[in-house]
Design a protein around this motif. Structure first.
Motif, PDB file in Angstrom:
ATOM      1  N   HIS A  56      -7.863 -18.328 -20.531  1.00 25.97           N
ATOM      2  CA  HIS A  56      -8.971 -17.656 -19.850  1.00 25.97           C
ATOM      3  C   HIS A  56     -10.027 -17.240 -20.869  1.00 25.97           C
ATOM      4  CE1 HIS A  56     -11.167 -14.811 -17.367  1.00 25.97           C
ATOM      5  NE2 HIS A  56     -10.534 -15.329 -16.321  1.00 25.97           N
ATOM      6  N   PRO A  58     -12.937 -14.873 -22.515  1.00 28.75           N
ATOM      7  CA  PRO A  58     -12.982 -13.404 -22.600  1.00 28.75           C
ATOM      8  C   PRO A  58     -13.730 -12.815 -21.407  1.00 28.75           C
ATOM      9  CG  PRO A  58     -13.704 -14.404 -24.660  1.00 28.75           C
ATOM     10  CD  PRO A  58     -13.499 -15.512 -23.685  1.00 28.75           C
ATOM     11  N   ARG A  59     -13.136 -11.831 -20.782  1.00 32.42           N
ATOM     12  CA  ARG A  59     -13.726 -11.262 -19.578  1.00 32.42           C
ATOM     13  C   ARG A  59     -14.958 -10.425 -19.900  1.00 32.42           C
ATOM     14  NH1 ARG A  59      -9.796 -12.362 -15.813  1.00 32.42           N
ATOM     15  NH2 ARG A  59      -7.693 -12.397 -16.618  1.00 32.42           N
ATOM     16  N   LEU A  60     -14.962  -9.747 -21.030  1.00 34.45           N
ATOM     17  CA  LEU A  60     -16.100  -8.920 -21.408  1.00 34.45           C
ATOM     18  C   LEU A  60     -16.607  -9.354 -22.777  1.00 34.45           C
ATOM     19  CD1 LEU A  60     -15.138  -5.282 -20.371  1.00 34.45           C
ATOM     20  CD2 LEU A  60     -16.937  -6.692 -19.428  1.00 34.45           C
ATOM     21  N   ASP A  61     -17.609 -10.222 -22.802  1.00 30.07           N
ATOM     22  CA  ASP A  61     -18.250 -10.537 -24.072  1.00 30.07           C
ATOM     23  C   ASP A  61     -19.476  -9.644 -24.214  1.00 30.07           C
ATOM     24  OD1 ASP A  61     -19.824 -11.678 -22.172  1.00 30.07           O
ATOM     25  OD2 ASP A  61     -20.042 -13.615 -23.143  1.00 30.07           O
ATOM     26  N   LYS A  64     -21.908  -9.593 -21.285  1.00 32.32           N
ATOM     27  CA  LYS A  64     -21.445  -8.998 -20.029  1.00 32.32           C
ATOM     28  C   LYS A  64     -21.306  -7.483 -20.123  1.00 32.32           C
ATOM     29  CE  LYS A  64     -18.859 -12.952 -18.286  1.00 32.32           C
ATOM     30  NZ  LYS A  64     -17.526 -13.472 -17.992  1.00 32.32           N
ATOM     31  N   ASP A  90     -21.219  -2.364 -18.239  1.00 33.56           N
ATOM     32  CA  ASP A  90     -20.185  -2.778 -17.286  1.00 33.56           C
ATOM     33  C   ASP A  90     -19.193  -1.637 -17.086  1.00 33.56           C
ATOM     34  OD1 ASP A  90     -17.487  -4.116 -16.534  1.00 33.56           O
ATOM     35  OD2 ASP A  90     -18.979  -5.678 -16.182  1.00 33.56           O
ATOM     36  N   LYS A  92     -16.080  -1.668 -16.654  1.00 31.69           N
ATOM     37  CA  LYS A  92     -14.795  -1.846 -17.339  1.00 31.69           C
ATOM     38  C   LYS A  92     -14.904  -1.754 -18.856  1.00 31.69           C
ATOM     39  CE  LYS A  92     -13.961  -5.218 -14.167  1.00 31.69           C
ATOM     40  NZ  LYS A  92     -14.267  -6.516 -14.048  1.00 31.69           N
TER      41      LYS A  92
END
Length: 145
Positions: A56, A58-61, A64, A90, A92
């Protein structure tokens, strides 16, 4: 071997055969009221194929994490007086994520990050920068001025 020793050995063997090896029955005293099954062999997983084809992303670069600048009169006053820039980030993202994103996007040294969640559900980050001249430069690049 002497004949007496041989007969003693034979008599001992005969007694052992007649008596058997399971002569004494030992009962284990249970001290607990609950019974737990014994731990058995658990082999490590050896899958035949991967469950995910690719890892996957990275969810938070850094792109973002920072949603955009937050600009009003009070934030402009903070910008001039306290070397503090305010961003919407964000929900999160934590303080380390925010600090790394500012460092990556604007090449600015961050001394402190303070966050709060607004009543509208957005996360606001007050980012205190290290030097005076750098603050106006970062604010210009971020789109405050």
């Amino acid at each position: 071997m002497a004949p007496k020793a041989a007969t003693q050995k034979a008599v001992a063997a005969k007694k052992a055969v007649v008596k058997g090896v399971h002569g004494k029955k030992v009962t284990k005293v249970r001290t607990s009221a609950t019974f737990h099954r014994p731990k058995t062999l658990r082999l490590p997983r050896a899958p035949k194929y991967q469950r995910k084809s690719i890892a996957h992303a990275p969810r938070l670069d850094k792109y973002k994490v920072i949603v955009g600048p937050y600009s009003n009169e009070s934030t402009m006053k903070k910008l001039e007086d306290d070397n503090t820039i305010v961003f919407i980030v964000d929900i999160k993202a934590n303080k380390r994520h925010i600090k790394d994103a500012i460092k990556g996007l604007y090449n600015a040294e961050v001394s402190k990050v303070t966050t709060l969640i607004t009543p509208t559900g957005q996360k606001k980050a007050y980012i205190k920068l290290s030097s005076e001249s750098e603050t106006l430069d970062v604010a210009n690049r971020a789109g405050f001025i």
